[in-house]
Motif scaffolding. Structure first.
Motif, PDB file in Angstrom:
ATOM      1  N   MET A   1       0.845  -1.172   0.000  1.00  0.00           N
ATOM      2  CA  MET A   1       0.000   0.000   0.000  1.00  0.00           C
ATOM      3  C   MET A   1       0.894   1.240   0.000  1.00  0.00           C
ATOM      4  O   MET A   1       1.948   1.248   0.639  1.00  0.00           O
ATOM      5  CB  MET A   1      -0.913   0.016   1.228  1.00  0.00           C
ATOM      6  CG  MET A   1      -1.788   1.247   1.242  1.00  0.00           C
ATOM      7  SD  MET A   1      -2.815   1.486   2.707  1.00  0.00           S
ATOM      8  CE  MET A   1      -3.942   0.146   2.575  1.00  0.00           C
ATOM      9  N   ILE A   2       0.461   2.262  -0.686  1.00  0.00           N
ATOM     10  CA  ILE A   2       1.137   3.561  -0.720  1.00  0.00           C
ATOM     11  C   ILE A   2       0.071   4.636  -0.537  1.00  0.00           C
ATOM     12  O   ILE A   2      -0.976   4.595  -1.181  1.00  0.00           O
ATOM     13  CB  ILE A   2       1.853   3.808  -2.060  1.00  0.00           C
ATOM     14  CG1 ILE A   2       2.888   2.732  -2.339  1.00  0.00           C
ATOM     15  CG2 ILE A   2       2.497   5.193  -2.084  1.00  0.00           C
ATOM     16  CD1 ILE A   2       3.467   2.804  -3.741  1.00  0.00           C
ATOM     17  N   TYR A   3       0.330   5.586   0.336  1.00  0.00           N
ATOM     18  CA  TYR A   3      -0.543   6.745   0.480  1.00  0.00           C
ATOM     19  C   TYR A   3      -0.031   7.831  -0.452  1.00  0.00           C
ATOM     20  O   TYR A   3       1.166   8.144  -0.461  1.00  0.00           O
ATOM     21  CB  TYR A   3      -0.522   7.277   1.909  1.00  0.00           C
ATOM     22  CG  TYR A   3      -1.102   6.330   2.920  1.00  0.00           C
ATOM     23  CD1 TYR A   3      -2.475   6.185   3.054  1.00  0.00           C
ATOM     24  CD2 TYR A   3      -0.280   5.589   3.751  1.00  0.00           C
ATOM     25  CE1 TYR A   3      -3.018   5.321   3.993  1.00  0.00           C
ATOM     26  CE2 TYR A   3      -0.808   4.724   4.695  1.00  0.00           C
ATOM     27  CZ  TYR A   3      -2.176   4.594   4.814  1.00  0.00           C
ATOM     28  OH  TYR A   3      -2.695   3.744   5.747  1.00  0.00           O
ATOM     29  N   ASN A  29       3.373   2.181   8.862  1.00  0.00           N
ATOM     30  CA  ASN A  29       4.668   2.138   8.180  1.00  0.00           C
ATOM     31  C   ASN A  29       4.576   2.014   6.670  1.00  0.00           C
ATOM     32  O   ASN A  29       5.571   1.697   6.022  1.00  0.00           O
ATOM     33  CB  ASN A  29       5.497   0.976   8.745  1.00  0.00           C
ATOM     34  CG  ASN A  29       5.903   1.246  10.177  1.00  0.00           C
ATOM     35  OD1 ASN A  29       6.234   2.366  10.524  1.00  0.00           O
ATOM     36  ND2 ASN A  29       5.872   0.234  11.008  1.00  0.00           N
ATOM     37  N   TYR A  30       3.400   2.261   6.096  1.00  0.00           N
ATOM     38  CA  TYR A  30       3.289   2.238   4.645  1.00  0.00           C
ATOM     39  C   TYR A  30       3.950   3.476   4.050  1.00  0.00           C
ATOM     40  O   TYR A  30       4.064   4.514   4.712  1.00  0.00           O
ATOM     41  CB  TYR A  30       1.825   2.173   4.212  1.00  0.00           C
ATOM     42  CG  TYR A  30       1.174   0.856   4.517  1.00  0.00           C
ATOM     43  CD1 TYR A  30       1.554  -0.304   3.843  1.00  0.00           C
ATOM     44  CD2 TYR A  30       0.185   0.763   5.482  1.00  0.00           C
ATOM     45  CE1 TYR A  30       0.960  -1.519   4.136  1.00  0.00           C
ATOM     46  CE2 TYR A  30      -0.424  -0.451   5.778  1.00  0.00           C
ATOM     47  CZ  TYR A  30      -0.023  -1.584   5.096  1.00  0.00           C
ATOM     48  OH  TYR A  30      -0.605  -2.783   5.381  1.00  0.00           O
ATOM     49  N   GLU A  31       4.372   3.360   2.789  1.00  0.00           N
ATOM     50  CA  GLU A  31       5.011   4.495   2.128  1.00  0.00           C
ATOM     51  C   GLU A  31       4.014   5.628   1.952  1.00  0.00           C
ATOM     52  O   GLU A  31       2.829   5.398   1.729  1.00  0.00           O
ATOM     53  CB  GLU A  31       5.549   4.082   0.757  1.00  0.00           C
ATOM     54  CG  GLU A  31       6.776   3.218   0.846  1.00  0.00           C
ATOM     55  CD  GLU A  31       7.461   3.089  -0.501  1.00  0.00           C
ATOM     56  OE1 GLU A  31       7.962   4.100  -1.006  1.00  0.00           O
ATOM     57  OE2 GLU A  31       7.455   1.974  -1.026  1.00  0.00           O
ATOM     58  N   LYS A  32       4.535   6.843   2.017  1.00  0.00           N
ATOM     59  CA  LYS A  32       3.724   8.045   1.869  1.00  0.00           C
ATOM     60  C   LYS A  32       4.438   8.973   0.887  1.00  0.00           C
ATOM     61  O   LYS A  32       5.619   9.276   1.073  1.00  0.00           O
ATOM     62  CB  LYS A  32       3.525   8.715   3.221  1.00  0.00           C
ATOM     63  CG  LYS A  32       2.808   7.822   4.224  1.00  0.00           C
ATOM     64  CD  LYS A  32       2.911   8.359   5.636  1.00  0.00           C
ATOM     65  CE  LYS A  32       2.244   7.450   6.631  1.00  0.00           C
ATOM     66  NZ  LYS A  32       3.022   6.275   6.963  1.00  0.00           N
ATOM     67  N   ASN A  55       7.280  11.638 -12.960  1.00  0.00           N
ATOM     68  CA  ASN A  55       8.100  10.498 -12.532  1.00  0.00           C
ATOM     69  C   ASN A  55       7.305   9.453 -11.751  1.00  0.00           C
ATOM     70  O   ASN A  55       7.873   8.461 -11.296  1.00  0.00           O
ATOM     71  CB  ASN A  55       9.273  10.982 -11.673  1.00  0.00           C
ATOM     72  CG  ASN A  55      10.279  11.760 -12.471  1.00  0.00           C
ATOM     73  OD1 ASN A  55      10.494  11.481 -13.651  1.00  0.00           O
ATOM     74  ND2 ASN A  55      10.897  12.752 -11.863  1.00  0.00           N
ATOM     75  N   LEU A  56       6.021   9.662 -11.623  1.00  0.00           N
ATOM     76  CA  LEU A  56       5.195   8.753 -10.819  1.00  0.00           C
ATOM     77  C   LEU A  56       5.208   7.332 -11.374  1.00  0.00           C
ATOM     78  O   LEU A  56       5.364   6.380 -10.618  1.00  0.00           O
ATOM     79  CB  LEU A  56       3.760   9.270 -10.710  1.00  0.00           C
ATOM     80  CG  LEU A  56       2.812   8.424  -9.870  1.00  0.00           C
ATOM     81  CD1 LEU A  56       3.337   8.261  -8.447  1.00  0.00           C
ATOM     82  CD2 LEU A  56       1.428   9.037  -9.877  1.00  0.00           C
ATOM     83  N   SER A  57       5.073   7.183 -12.678  1.00  0.00           N
ATOM     84  CA  SER A  57       5.036   5.818 -13.229  1.00  0.00           C
ATOM     85  C   SER A  57       6.337   5.072 -12.966  1.00  0.00           C
ATOM     86  O   SER A  57       6.320   3.879 -12.655  1.00  0.00           O
ATOM     87  CB  SER A  57       4.708   5.834 -14.719  1.00  0.00           C
ATOM     88  OG  SER A  57       5.699   6.535 -15.442  1.00  0.00           O
ATOM     89  N   LYS A  58       7.472   5.771 -13.030  1.00  0.00           N
ATOM     90  CA  LYS A  58       8.752   5.135 -12.708  1.00  0.00           C
ATOM     91  C   LYS A  58       8.837   4.762 -11.237  1.00  0.00           C
ATOM     92  O   LYS A  58       9.341   3.711 -10.875  1.00  0.00           O
ATOM     93  CB  LYS A  58       9.920   6.067 -13.056  1.00  0.00           C
ATOM     94  CG  LYS A  58      10.362   6.011 -14.492  1.00  0.00           C
ATOM     95  CD  LYS A  58      11.696   6.688 -14.668  1.00  0.00           C
ATOM     96  CE  LYS A  58      11.464   8.167 -14.900  1.00  0.00           C
ATOM     97  NZ  LYS A  58      12.703   8.910 -15.145  1.00  0.00           N
ATOM     98  N   ALA A  59       8.342   5.634 -10.382  1.00  0.00           N
ATOM     99  CA  ALA A  59       8.413   5.395  -8.939  1.00  0.00           C
ATOM    100  C   ALA A  59       7.537   4.216  -8.533  1.00  0.00           C
ATOM    101  O   ALA A  59       7.843   3.533  -7.557  1.00  0.00           O
ATOM    102  CB  ALA A  59       7.968   6.652  -8.184  1.00  0.00           C
ATOM    103  N   LEU A  60       6.481   3.958  -9.277  1.00  0.00           N
ATOM    104  CA  LEU A  60       5.576   2.863  -8.940  1.00  0.00           C
ATOM    105  C   LEU A  60       6.107   1.496  -9.381  1.00  0.00           C
ATOM    106  O   LEU A  60       5.585   0.476  -8.947  1.00  0.00           O
ATOM    107  CB  LEU A  60       4.206   3.094  -9.581  1.00  0.00           C
ATOM    108  CG  LEU A  60       3.397   4.230  -8.952  1.00  0.00           C
ATOM    109  CD1 LEU A  60       2.176   4.538  -9.801  1.00  0.00           C
ATOM    110  CD2 LEU A  60       3.005   3.880  -7.523  1.00  0.00           C
TER     111      LEU A  60
END
Length: 61
Positions: A1-3, A29-32, A55-60
């Motif tokens: 999960m990512i917020y 402790n999920y990524e934010k 850069n969101l698609s790369k980060a995902l």
């Protein structure tokens, strides 16, 4: 999960605080990440990463 928190630009300190506050309030402790159209990225803040929208698609990956 990512917020994810999205915003147009992080132009000043009050805006940065407003956009990061909801993620800071989550105590797990999920990524934010804060996603914006800023030309530069901000340093990680309390573990919350700043990602440029293009850069969101790369980060995902």
């Amino acid at each position: 999960m990512i917020y994810l928190q999205s915003t147009y630009l992080l132009v000043n300190e009050p805006t940065i605080q407003r956009e990061y506050a909801p993620l800071e309030a989550i105590k797990d402790n999920y990524e934010k990440w804060v996603i914006s159209l800023d030309d530069t990225t901000l340093a990680s803040n309390q573990g919350i990463k700043h990602i440029q929208a293009w850069n969101l698609s790369k980060a995902l990956l």
